[in-house]
Design a protein around this motif. Sequence first.
Motif, mmCIF file in Angstrom:
data_model
loop_
_atom_site.group_PDB
_atom_site.id
_atom_site.type_symbol
_atom_site.label_atom_id
_atom_site.label_comp_id
_atom_site.label_asym_id
_atom_site.label_seq_id
_atom_site.Cartn_x
_atom_site.Cartn_y
_atom_site.Cartn_z
ATOM 1 N N GLU A 290 29.208 -6.979 9.953
ATOM 2 C CA GLU A 290 29.005 -6.746 8.517
ATOM 3 C C GLU A 290 29.298 -5.290 8.169
ATOM 4 O O GLU A 290 28.495 -4.598 7.520
ATOM 5 C CB GLU A 290 27.574 -7.130 8.113
ATOM 6 C CG GLU A 290 27.257 -8.601 8.346
ATOM 7 C CD GLU A 290 25.848 -8.988 7.949
ATOM 8 O OE1 GLU A 290 25.175 -8.170 7.287
ATOM 9 O OE2 GLU A 290 25.420 -10.102 8.276
ATOM 10 N N PHE A 313 22.604 -4.663 16.319
ATOM 11 C CA PHE A 313 22.723 -5.644 15.237
ATOM 12 C C PHE A 313 23.173 -6.996 15.788
ATOM 13 O O PHE A 313 22.616 -8.046 15.429
ATOM 14 C CB PHE A 313 23.718 -5.139 14.188
ATOM 15 C CG PHE A 313 24.009 -6.119 13.098
ATOM 16 C CD1 PHE A 313 23.150 -6.274 12.027
ATOM 17 C CD2 PHE A 313 25.144 -6.916 13.138
ATOM 18 C CE1 PHE A 313 23.408 -7.190 11.019
ATOM 19 C CE2 PHE A 313 25.422 -7.831 12.139
ATOM 20 C CZ PHE A 313 24.544 -7.963 11.080
ATOM 21 N N LYS A 317 21.013 -10.359 15.928
ATOM 22 C CA LYS A 317 21.555 -11.478 15.163
ATOM 23 C C LYS A 317 21.437 -12.768 15.956
ATOM 24 O O LYS A 317 21.121 -13.827 15.398
ATOM 25 C CB LYS A 317 23.024 -11.177 14.834
ATOM 26 C CG LYS A 317 23.633 -12.092 13.786
ATOM 27 C CD LYS A 317 25.046 -11.623 13.462
ATOM 28 C CE LYS A 317 25.664 -12.486 12.377
ATOM 29 N NZ LYS A 317 27.044 -12.024 12.060
ATOM 30 N N LYS A 318 21.672 -12.697 17.267
ATOM 31 C CA LYS A 318 21.530 -13.880 18.119
ATOM 32 C C LYS A 318 20.087 -14.355 18.155
ATOM 33 O O LYS A 318 19.810 -15.548 18.238
ATOM 34 C CB LYS A 318 22.006 -13.561 19.531
ATOM 35 C CG LYS A 318 23.501 -13.326 19.652
ATOM 36 C CD LYS A 318 23.884 -12.987 21.084
ATOM 37 C CE LYS A 318 25.378 -12.701 21.206
ATOM 38 N NZ LYS A 318 25.739 -12.294 22.585
ATOM 39 N N GLN A 320 17.999 -13.930 15.754
ATOM 40 C CA GLN A 320 17.565 -14.112 14.356
ATOM 41 C C GLN A 320 16.525 -13.072 13.959
ATOM 42 O O GLN A 320 15.536 -13.375 13.295
ATOM 43 C CB GLN A 320 17.042 -15.532 14.131
ATOM 44 C CG GLN A 320 18.101 -16.609 14.321
ATOM 45 C CD GLN A 320 17.593 -17.994 13.992
ATOM 46 O OE1 GLN A 320 16.391 -18.234 13.977
ATOM 47 N NE2 GLN A 320 18.498 -18.926 13.733
ATOM 48 N N THR A 322 16.121 -8.830 12.445
ATOM 49 C CA THR A 322 16.828 -7.876 11.596
ATOM 50 C C THR A 322 16.613 -6.461 12.115
ATOM 51 O O THR A 322 15.553 -6.144 12.674
ATOM 52 C CB THR A 322 16.345 -7.954 10.138
ATOM 53 O OG1 THR A 322 14.915 -7.779 10.103
ATOM 54 C CG2 THR A 322 16.701 -9.287 9.530
#
Length: 787
Positions: A290, A313, A317-318, A320, A322
């Motif tokens: 992103e 990040f 992300k894997k 879930q 932040t």
Amino acid sequence: MLYPQNSADKLGFTEIKELIKAHCLSVMGQQLVDKIQVMNHFDQIQKFLSQAHEFKNILLNDAALPIQHFFDIKTLANKARVEGAFLTEEEFFQIQASLSTVFAVIGYFNEREGQYPNLEALFEHLPIERSILKKIDAVIDQKGKIRPNASRDLLEITTSIAKAEQEARRKIDQIFKSATANGWTADGSLTVRDGRLCIPVLAENKRKLKGFIHDESSSGQTVYIEPEEVFTLNNRVRDLEFERRREIVKILTALTDELRPYVPLLLSYHGLLTKLDFVRAKALFAIDIEAEMPGLVNEARVKLINARHPLLFLSFKKEQKTVVPLNVQIDDGTRVVVVSGPNAGGKSVCMKTVGLLQMMVQAGLLIPAADNSVMGVFKQLFVDIGDDQSIESDLSTYSAHLSKMKYFVEQANGKTMILIDEFGTGTDPQFGGPIAEAVLEALNHKKVRGMVTTHYSNLKIFASNAEGLENASMLFDNVEMRPMYILEVGKPGSSYAFEIAQKIGLPQNVLNLAKNKIGASQKKVDTLLVDLEREKKEIIDSRLQLDKQQRRVDILLKENEQLKNYLEENQKALIREAKQQAKNIILDANKLVENTISEIKSSQADKEKTRNLRENLNKELQKNTIVQEKPKQVAPEDDEIKPGDWVKLTDSDTTGQVMELVKDNVIIAIGDLRTVVKKKRVQRVSKKEIPKEIRKSYNTSTSDAANFSPEIDVRGMRGEEALYAIEKVLDRAIMMGYNTLKVLHGKGDGILRKLIREYLRKYEQVSHMEDEHPDRGGAGITYVYLR
């Protein structure tokens, strides 16, 4: 320039390159990724960033770029360059497919001329030489095979082969049928042995059929014979195939000779394909993390807004989770940021994020930060992270640090970024602290930029007094004893060593012993930092409470102003209407009197006629006379007021509806307002005495209450806007007796979720909060349970 050489590994830049390579379609693109280096030429960096940004826009917002085939044209072109050499059918097919891709890509950008200027520059002045494709298409078909009619001789040979094969097949079928009829063959059909079509014959009958025996079965009962007549025809086919192969080599050699003058152009096409693959891989990686394109300036400064470590990040992300975003600024005023705070509080990650994103930008890569971030260009990047002790060089950990500090002090300048982790550690703090302070002072005199992390109090004090240095701390929740991973610039942070040790469970007597061993001044400094942190949190809480009260006052003032305007407007309308009615009454009365006098005169004062006229006059007078109403009786004290009753304040004409009774108080709804008054200040009135307009507005409010849902969606709102909206819904939910409130805030970086939960904890009516079930929104939804 990077120092030391392993800085890219220390900051994670090598891992970034490996992730980009995974998106490449060709080996050539991967080779370009391996060559990515940190640049310091402003125009070059700007060009590479813009190319990646434009390709990202194509992937997200435009039609797909027609990239289908990536082959190594360079190797094929170099082979074709050699006199007498020829390319194979497969190699010509690769050139054919690659050129089709090149021409399609150029056509794609020509249709969007001016829309992607930096990508268009990749093939600027590159001609589309379609004659190359025509020459290849005349020889090679779409499946990569040579065409039967590539030459007249090839066509004749191919036709002869087909005829010979057909004749051989017809002949062997005849012989096979005859042998079968005579009972010579074994069970089965024609079969292939050594590439030749054979008849399976029983071993005892092999003398009855003339031909060449190619093989026999494992049992020896069956032999595979190629008939004599067919053997001759098959040899003819074999000779024709050799002749066909020689003709194909002749054709391919001629085609290669025709292609040889275009070798330089083929190399240019190869360069375009390689660059496109490279830029595409960078754009795909940018989408993964992103990333955005920051503003680039030709100065030594950094302004990161909502930045995230790309590797962290992807890892979060894997899972879930932040990443807490980073906001930091390094410029002429704040050249070096000295970060302090607790262990495992995120100091090193914060510093590595700044260093890695700076390397990525200067390597032409988009970064995971807001697009209004600003990144400068540094000539040098000096990094001291981790343990670089060396047995071969006889260097201890501290010696390795000092060697780097020596190089930093000698080589650094105003366009150097320094990143030093755990500044001054590795030796006796009594001496390591002053040495670190001296090095920091020397670097500051050279006006270097960068970030250092430390636990040393003397460095915190030095940073607070030295121009160009700025203290910063990683925030720590000293109530729940957990790091918040938020960088706050402007003040140093405590290490929270004793607090963390106490949470872990270190015995109290050991903690007390440790506290007695540290110096009084050191204890005072650390205590002061902790107190400052606590006081700041209290100030923030107080400010939020004041903001909340101010918003309530603003709402009341606005509603009061609206009510005042409404009353003034109605008063004016009533007065206008009353004046008009009075005017009409006076005009009608004048007419009636004049008519009565006229009729009396005309009847010459006839008594009966005069009496009738006087009665008519009295009737009109009574019709326009206002009857004084008797004052309404106050409801007796024993007539209990109940919720839903209409009441009027005894000291004013204000009317409202009773919502709730609390001891000697009454909660009254006056329009959208709620007020609390004593029972003795109100008297119950009949519902009929309340104007229909007012009753209708109350019915609407009641309907709104019936339709009220204890659920609110604040996704996309700013922090204060979201808190204000939640506060209104929460107030109504509490007033109406709801047990839960559902808040949809989204996942994002978790900032809005954290702000909302900290704000709601201040309400004593809030019992506790928890996430929604993972299948129904998880951390993107908060359930608020009310007492």
